[in-house]
Design a protein around this motif. Structure first.
Motif, short mmCIF file in Angstrom:
data_model
loop_
_atom_site.label_atom_id
_atom_site.label_comp_id
_atom_site.label_asym_id
_atom_site.label_seq_id
_atom_site.Cartn_x
_atom_site.Cartn_y
_atom_site.Cartn_z
N GLY A 1 -1.69 6.51 1.02
CA GLY A 1 -1.51 5.02 0.86
C GLY A 1 -1.98 4.92 0.22
O GLY A 1 -2.36 3.19 0.18
N GLN B 1 7.31 -0.29 0.99
CA GLN B 1 6.15 0.35 2.32
C GLN B 1 4.60 -0.04 2.54
O GLN B 1 4.49 -0.40 3.29
N GLU C 1 3.49 -1.84 5.59
CA GLU C 1 2.27 -1.30 5.87
C GLU C 1 1.20 -2.80 6.50
O GLU C 1 0.48 -2.82 7.19
N ASP D 1 2.78 -4.59 9.00
CA ASP D 1 2.27 -4.12 10.29
C ASP D 1 1.17 -4.58 10.67
O ASP D 1 0.46 -4.94 11.54
N ASP D 2 -0.01 -4.59 9.72
CA ASP D 2 -1.46 -4.45 10.01
C ASP D 2 -1.70 -5.67 9.98
O ASP D 2 -3.30 -6.68 10.04
N LEU E 1 8.34 -1.64 10.09
CA LEU E 1 7.85 -0.30 10.57
C LEU E 1 7.78 0.05 12.67
O LEU E 1 7.01 0.51 13.34
N SER F 1 1.91 0.25 14.50
CA SER F 1 0.51 0.60 13.34
C SER F 1 -0.06 2.45 13.44
O SER F 1 -0.81 2.05 12.98
N LYS G 1 2.49 5.70 10.99
CA LYS G 1 3.27 5.33 9.13
C LYS G 1 3.58 7.11 8.11
O LYS G 1 3.67 7.03 7.07
N SER H 1 6.25 7.93 8.01
CA SER H 1 7.24 6.29 7.47
C SER H 1 6.78 7.44 6.23
O SER H 1 8.18 7.03 4.78
N ARG H 2 5.41 7.88 5.33
CA ARG H 2 5.32 8.27 3.89
C ARG H 2 6.07 8.86 3.51
O ARG H 2 6.69 9.13 2.46
#
Length: 580
Positions: free
Chosen positions: A110, A140, A144, A147-148, A187, A191, A196, A199-200
């Motif tokens: 990330g 991406q 994220e 999502d956070d 996502l 989380s 994650k 997804s990455r």
């Protein structure tokens, strides 16, 4: 050389498997380097190999560096990580550009700014590719952050990193809407660390497809090259008519003529006059034939390959010149005596008679959905009927001639007719579009491939012309050798993947050509009169039928008994008159 190991030293390449989902790559790799391996050291190795122009092979066209990289990718993809690492070490040729290792590491961790920085060091000259890859990375990051719950940080990424790329504005607008409705984020509101990571990995697969092959070897490239070689060998094989699964990597592929139906297995003698039309059903379980005796016969093809009489269809007062099976093969259209009859195949009963007051019908065909039928008319128009005889459409002007050919494509929803002696019309009955194929010779008949992509024209000058009609029509091949001076002869596609072209002939023989090369490969003798029509079983590439002026139908099969086609088809034994 070994299999997959879990205890590799840090300096070896290890497999990173992405989630098991449709279309997701299962061969993304990450080299965990020792801290002494700097980017400058890696660049030095890369530059050393880029200047290596050594080639291998007798033709001098295969670059050694590329070959080694492709082999290494195959080893890693198959799970042989130690073997792949050994190949890199022994050859001195890295699997991919060294920066890729750092790039993958940054993505999986990330570290978005670092990954974009490395991306710009790949030397990709196409700025659009760089921007699209950057967009994927920042998207991406944006997802994220959202999502956070870091909405402001996500908005900052959208404004300062995504929007300035000036690509895919539609996607940018979609991302903007996610700021207003964060519950719809990419996502799915989860989380977790595992979510994650998966997804990455999907992001890595997407980036791998974006970047040029010089930077990162395409996934399963060696497998693709081997498959291409096998397909080329298969297409070049004049007699290939068996499952591709039987091909081997250990020897060049070559079939013998024993894969082609050349032996008469049955002679069917139920007709009392010359046989004019012959056609297998789509599922290959039935065969329909018509004759100058005004009789239509439905034959049943048993699993063992034997062909038996099922129904005699009476009712036509003149010869039947056109036969058309319904899409589900449960009904049959027959055109003769200027009317069309619709039959129930199971019962052998006439369900409906289509007529046009004051005019005659000259051809028939089913709509792809089986809910309507088409017929050519003596006034050169084409009518579309529902099943109960209600006229739904009538297209006038010069749409068709007084011949028996009418084709229907299911993919483009086009009617195919000979609208002038040397012109074929492809008419979209929904779009009202018109396309034309023009020949220099009179067109006597035509045959449409089962997939609707090819049209085979029989011409007055004893030639068959194959046209690709998938898009703008273009002539792709010509076939010569058969004899035609007086009669209309019907040709057909046949064999595995429509690899062959077959036609009747006035010299009493059946002619077979290899479709791609155009080479005449076989002539089949046995009939004692002109062969008017041929039909290849679409479900069994080892069964061919031919109809003749000698009042017989010949069923052709392989020379050896009980040849298996996917465990289903065998030749059976010789029968006459459709009985045992």
């Amino acid at each position: 050389m070994g299999g997959v190991e879990d205890d590799e030293p840090p300096s070896k390449r290890v497999k990173v498997t992405s989630i098991d989902s449709g279309g997701i790559s299962n061969s993304l790799y990450l080299r965990q380097r020792a801290c002494t391996h700097t980017l400058s050291d890696s660049m030095a190795r890369l530059l050393a190999t880029e200047g290596d122009d050594e080639v291998v092979g007798s033709k001098g066209i295969i670059k050694k560096v590329e070959l080694v990289r492709v082999i290494a990718e195959a080893l890693y993809s198959l799970g042989y990580s130690k073997s792949g690492a050994c190949l890199e070490e022994e050859s001195g040729i890295p699997f991919h550009a060294p920066e890729i290792d750092f790039f993958m590491h940054h993505i999986l961790e990330g570290q978005w700014d670092e990954s974009v920085a490395v991306l710009h060091k790949f030397g990709v000259t196409d700025e659009t590719i760089v921007k699209l890859a950057s967009l994927a990375i920042f998207e991406q990051k944006f997802s994220e952050l959202l999502d956070d719950g870091k909405v402001m940080d996500a908005l900052e990424t959208l404004r300062t990193e995504i929007t300035p790329l000036c690509v895919n504005y539609k996607r940018v607008r979609e991302l903007s809407s996610l700021v207003l409705s964060p519950s719809q984020n990419l996502l799915d509101g989860t989380s977790s660390k595992g979510s994650k990571l998966e997804s990455r990995k999907i992001l890595l697969d997407k980036l791998r497809k974006l970047l040029p092959p010089k930077v990162i070897v395409p996934e399963k490239r060696l497998v693709q090259l081997v498959e291409q070689a096998l397909v080329l060998q298969k297409d070049a094989c004049k007699f290939h008519n068996s499952s591709v699964g039987k091909m081997s990597l250990l020897a060049d592929h070559q079939c013998g003529r024993d894969h082609i139906p050349t032996q008469t297995l049955q002679v069917l003698q139920e007709h009392e006059d010359e046989i004019l039309v012959l056609q297998f059903s789509h599922n290959g379980k039935y065969l329909a034939s018509s004759s100058g005796d005004h009789l239509v016969i439905i034959w049943e093809v048993l699993d063992a390959g034997q062909v038996l009489l099922k129904h005699r269809l009476y009712g036509h007062q003149k010869s039947v010149s056109c036969i058309s099976w319904s899409p589900d093969d449960k009904q049959l259209l027959t055109c003769g005596g200027e009317l069309v009859r619709r039959w129930d195949v199971t019962l052998g009963e006439c369900l409906y008679i289509y007529e046009k007051s004051g005019l005659g019908l000259v051809s028939c065909a089913w709509a792809p959905d089986g809910k309507s039928v088409f017929s050519g008319v003596t006034d050169k128009s084409i009518i579309m009927w529902d099943l109960e005889g209600k006229e739904l459409e009538c297209w006038r002007r010069q749409r068709t001639l007084r011949n028996a050919d009418l084709g229907i494509t299911s993919n483009t929803k086009e009617l195919i007719t000979v609208c002038k002696e040397t012109v074929v019309l492809l008419f979209g009955w929904e779009s009202k579009s018109e396309r034309f194929i023009e020949e220099d010779q009179i067109i006597t008949s035509f045959s449409l491939s089962e997939d609707g992509k090819f049209l085979l024209l029989s011409l007055w000058n004893e030639e068959l012309h194959l046209w690709n009609i998938d898009g703008s029509p273009r002539l792709v091949s010509k076939y010569k050798g058969h004899k035609r001076s007086r009669f209309v002869l019907q040709s057909c596609f046949g064999g595995l993947d429509h690899a062959f072209i077959s036609s009747g002939s006035e010299d009493s023989q059946v002619y077979i050509w290899h479709r791609l090369s155009g080479e005449l490969i076989l002539t089949l003798a046995g009939h004692t009169g002109a062969v008017n029509c041929v039909s290849w079983n679409p479900a069994n590439p080892h069964m061919l039928a031919s109809a003749s002026d000698d009042r017989t139908i010949r069923i052709w099969g392989l020379n050896q008994v009980n040849v298996n086609n996917n465990g289903r088809h065998s030749n059976g034994v010789h029968h006459c008159n459709g009985g045992s």
